[in-house]
Design a protein around this motif. Structure first.
Motif, short mmCIF file in Angstrom:
data_model
loop_
_atom_site.label_atom_id
_atom_site.label_comp_id
_atom_site.label_asym_id
_atom_site.label_seq_id
_atom_site.Cartn_x
_atom_site.Cartn_y
_atom_site.Cartn_z
N MET A 39 0.58 -9.71 -1.23
CA MET A 39 1.29 -9.30 -0.01
C MET A 39 0.86 -7.90 0.42
O MET A 39 0.72 -7.62 1.61
N ALA A 40 0.61 -7.01 -0.54
CA ALA A 40 0.13 -5.66 -0.21
C ALA A 40 -1.25 -5.73 0.42
O ALA A 40 -1.56 -4.97 1.35
N SER A 41 -2.09 -6.65 -0.05
CA SER A 41 -3.44 -6.77 0.52
C SER A 41 -3.37 -7.29 1.96
O SER A 41 -4.13 -6.85 2.82
N LEU A 42 -2.46 -8.24 2.21
CA LEU A 42 -2.29 -8.73 3.58
C LEU A 42 -1.74 -7.63 4.47
O LEU A 42 -2.11 -7.53 5.65
N ALA A 43 -0.86 -6.79 3.92
CA ALA A 43 -0.34 -5.65 4.69
C ALA A 43 -1.47 -4.73 5.13
O ALA A 43 -1.42 -4.15 6.22
N GLU A 44 -2.50 -4.58 4.30
CA GLU A 44 -3.67 -3.79 4.69
C GLU A 44 -4.36 -4.42 5.89
O GLU A 44 -4.77 -3.72 6.84
N ASP A 45 -4.47 -5.74 5.88
CA ASP A 45 -5.06 -6.44 7.03
C ASP A 45 -4.23 -6.23 8.29
O ASP A 45 -4.77 -6.01 9.38
N ILE A 46 -2.92 -6.34 8.16
CA ILE A 46 -2.03 -6.19 9.31
C ILE A 46 -2.14 -4.77 9.87
O ILE A 46 -2.22 -4.57 11.09
N ALA A 47 -2.16 -3.78 8.99
CA ALA A 47 -2.30 -2.39 9.43
C ALA A 47 -3.61 -2.20 10.18
O ALA A 47 -3.66 -1.50 11.20
N SER A 48 -4.68 -2.85 9.70
CA SER A 48 -5.99 -2.74 10.36
C SER A 48 -5.95 -3.37 11.75
O SER A 48 -6.49 -2.82 12.72
#
Length: 379
Positions: A39-48
């Motif tokens: 979920m933290a890795s997907l949050a990085e995608d969302i932030a990008s």
């Protein structure tokens, strides 16, 4: 508008994106707790994506599965036990998304929907207004079905369909379905090694629909399969929204797609606004008539919204969000649109300036009688 030719191009050109995450990605099979690292890795995608100017809405499964894990229930629990699991698990799900999003400067916002919220017009408008307000405030709406109160008769059935309805409601131009496979194949690649991957699908023909298999029975959580994803794509496509079917079995799955990872793009024949206006023009029966003055008619022709000050006469019984016909003072048809106020309110505000509306109706509503995005002109 040029139709994107690949999944990477669709992701790059999108402005408003709905990302659906299934239970099998959010919940760890062994611990039955949230998959915090993924979920933290997907949050990085969302932030990008947000840094690149995109607005992002999440549709996240996982509440029932997390609640079952906490309560020690099996997957074949009774409906009332599933509803109890949802009540426990929804807070766990939001805590997990809080942990993932907040350190990256994003504010999660819980949005729980039932099928009535996207199929009853007034509730649809209320849900749309809430999501629009959250996006304007730079929050990340996290949508889930309200499983605590939903019964089998009023459920969406799965969150793929919910995600498609959310994309339709939000007028998104891209729906991303994170799956356990990297797109659509001519057959199930887990059973047929010669199955061929389809990178782009322009039409959902019966032959394409027949390629879908069932749910992933190897997973302990989740209910969807490729068939529900294609049905979701069909719903989204009718609203002018393209769909990506993407593997979520890796970290940073959206960054992988942007870098050219394998996925399936199901294109849409129109933009969300074009599809929305076609729906207004062709699918709704007008419940009333607004007669406008010559100045308002001229403004409408120039692409502006209809102001209450330009409305001269109100006919019919209609509610907020109902379709009404707009005519000129000599009776000529000017178009159709969705009323921003009910008939009795419209009668009270007709001929009045926008700044007077709140005092007249008793609440802060739209400053127009019909917004230009909700209006289709006759010519």
């Amino acid at each position: 508008m040029t139709r994107p030719a690949s999944a990477a191009e669709a992701l790059k050109s999108a402005r408003r994106v709905v990302v659906k995450i299934g239970s099998s990605l959010v919940v760890e099979a062994d611990s039955r707790g949230p998959a915090l690292g993924w979920m933290a890795s997907l949050a990085e995608d969302i932030a990008s994506l947000r840094t690149g100017g995109r607005q992002v809405i999440l549709v996240s499964s996982g509440a029932v599965a997390l609640g079952r894990g906490r309560l020690g229930l099996e997957k074949n629990a009774r409906l009332d036990e599933k509803q109890a699991a949802a009540a426990v698990g929804q807070s766990l799900l939001m805590q997990a998304w809080e942990q993932a999003l907040t350190p990256r400067g994003m504010t999660p916002a819980q949005v729980l929907l039932t099928r009535d919220d996207t199929e009853r017009r007034r509730r649809w408008l209320n849900a749309r207004a809430t999501i629009e307000a959250l996006l304007k405030l730079s929050a990340v709406p996290i949508v889930n079905e309200n499983d605590t109160v939903a019964t089998e008769e009023i459920r969406y059935g799965d969150n793929d369909r919910l995600a498609a309805r959310a994309a339709q409601l939000a007028r998104a131009d891209l729906l991303i379905l994170l799956s356990d496979v990297d797109g659509l194949y001519t057959d199930d690649p887990r059973r047929n090694a010669s199955a061929r991957h389809l990178p782009v699908v322009d039409t959902l023909t019966p032959e394409v629909l027949a390629m879908a298999g069932g749910a992933n029975t190897e997973a302990d959580v989740g209910t969807g399969g490729m068939a529900t994803k294609l049905e979701a794509a069909r719903i989204a496509r009718s609203a002018g929204c393209a769909t990506l079917i993407v593997s979520g079995l890796t970290t940073r799955p959206l960054a992988a797609v942007a870098a050219g990872a394998r996925a399936t793009l199901i294109t849409a024949p129109a933009t969300p606004l074009q599809a929305y206006k076609s729906w207004i023009a062709g699918s709704l029966e007008p419940a009333g008539v607004l007669t406008v003055d010559d100045g308002a008619a001229e403004a409408l022709g120039a692409g502006r919204s209809l102001l209450a000050s330009g409305v001269r006469r109100v006919e019919g019984r209609f509610d907020r969000g109902d379709c009404v016909r707009v005519t000129g003072e000599t009776g000529q048809s000017l178009g159709v649109g969705l009323a921003a106020y009910a008939a009795d309110e419209m009668e009270r505000i007709r001929g009045r300036h926008s700044g007077e509306i709140e005092a007249i109706v008793g609440y802060k509503g739209p400053g127009v009688a019909i917004h230009r995005d909700d209006l289709v002109l006759t010519s």
